[in-house]
Design a protein around this motif. Structure first.
Motif, PDB file in Angstrom:
ATOM      1  N   THR A  45      35.476 -31.851  -0.954  1.00 10.03           N
ATOM      2  CA  THR A  45      34.802 -30.634  -0.512  1.00 10.03           C
ATOM      3  C   THR A  45      33.299 -30.826  -0.733  1.00 10.03           C
ATOM      4  N   PRO A  46      32.469 -29.921  -0.210  1.00 16.21           N
ATOM      5  CA  PRO A  46      31.041 -30.013  -0.505  1.00 16.21           C
ATOM      6  C   PRO A  46      30.736 -29.847  -1.998  1.00 16.21           C
ATOM      7  N   SER A  47      31.630 -29.171  -2.732  1.00 19.01           N
ATOM      8  CA  SER A  47      31.440 -28.958  -4.175  1.00 19.01           C
ATOM      9  C   SER A  47      31.862 -30.157  -5.009  1.00 19.01           C
ATOM     10  N   GLY A  48      32.676 -31.027  -4.440  1.00 22.62           N
ATOM     11  CA  GLY A  48      33.179 -32.177  -5.185  1.00 22.62           C
ATOM     12  C   GLY A  48      34.590 -32.512  -4.770  1.00 22.62           C
ATOM     13  N   GLU A  49      35.194 -33.387  -5.530  1.00 23.67           N
ATOM     14  CA  GLU A  49      36.530 -33.883  -5.208  1.00 23.67           C
ATOM     15  C   GLU A  49      37.537 -33.441  -6.258  1.00 23.67           C
ATOM     16  N   ILE A  50      38.738 -33.129  -5.790  1.00 22.39           N
ATOM     17  CA  ILE A  50      39.856 -32.837  -6.692  1.00 22.39           C
ATOM     18  C   ILE A  50      40.792 -34.025  -6.599  1.00 22.39           C
ATOM     19  N   ASP A  51      41.150 -34.610  -7.748  1.00 25.05           N
ATOM     20  CA  ASP A  51      41.968 -35.819  -7.750  1.00 25.05           C
ATOM     21  C   ASP A  51      43.317 -35.587  -7.082  1.00 25.05           C
TER      22      ASP A  51
END
Length: 128
Positions: A45-51
């Motif tokens: 996502t633009p906010s970061g990654e979820i493993d």
């Protein structure tokens, strides 16, 4: 003689990337054995990654996987979890997947260390 690498840091990053992917695979298999269904791996996502994003029943679980050289470093690994980034990414997921609007959401962390069974910390933190 093998060609010299003009960017030695690249090899370390690639090795770290491979270790991370392997760790995420082990975590996913561990969760499957606990009857979780994998929805997404490395959800960006633009906010970061979820493993991992997994589901069991009516609960969606956002999983952060932390791998360390020894179990003694679990405390350090928990400190390395960026809860704000994961919460933001989870909010992005929720807004893009209305089919899960009636589900409960949870944040878990799985710690991995060589020669140890994975440690699953359920409800590790709450969203900001």
């Amino acid at each position: 003689m093998p060609p010299s690498d003009s960017r030695p840091g690249l090899n370390r990053r690639q090795a770290a990337e491979r270790r991370g992917r392997r760790g995420e695979l082990w975590a996913e298999l561990f969760l499957r054995a606990k009857l979780y269904k994998t929805l997404y791996r490395r959800y960006r996502t633009p906010s970061g990654e979820i493993d991992l994003i997994v589901r069991r029943g009516r609960t969606i679980v956002f999983v952060e996987v932390k791998q360390r050289a020894s179990a003694a470093q679990y405390g350090e690994a928990m400190e390395a979890v960026n809860t704000r980034r994961i919460s933001g990414a989870a909010g992005w997921f929720e807004s893009r997947h209305p089919q899960y609007s009636g589900f409960d959401y949870r944040f878990d962390v799985i710690f991995l260390a060589p020669g140890r069974w994975p440690s699953h910390l359920s409800n590790a933190f709450f969203a900001h």
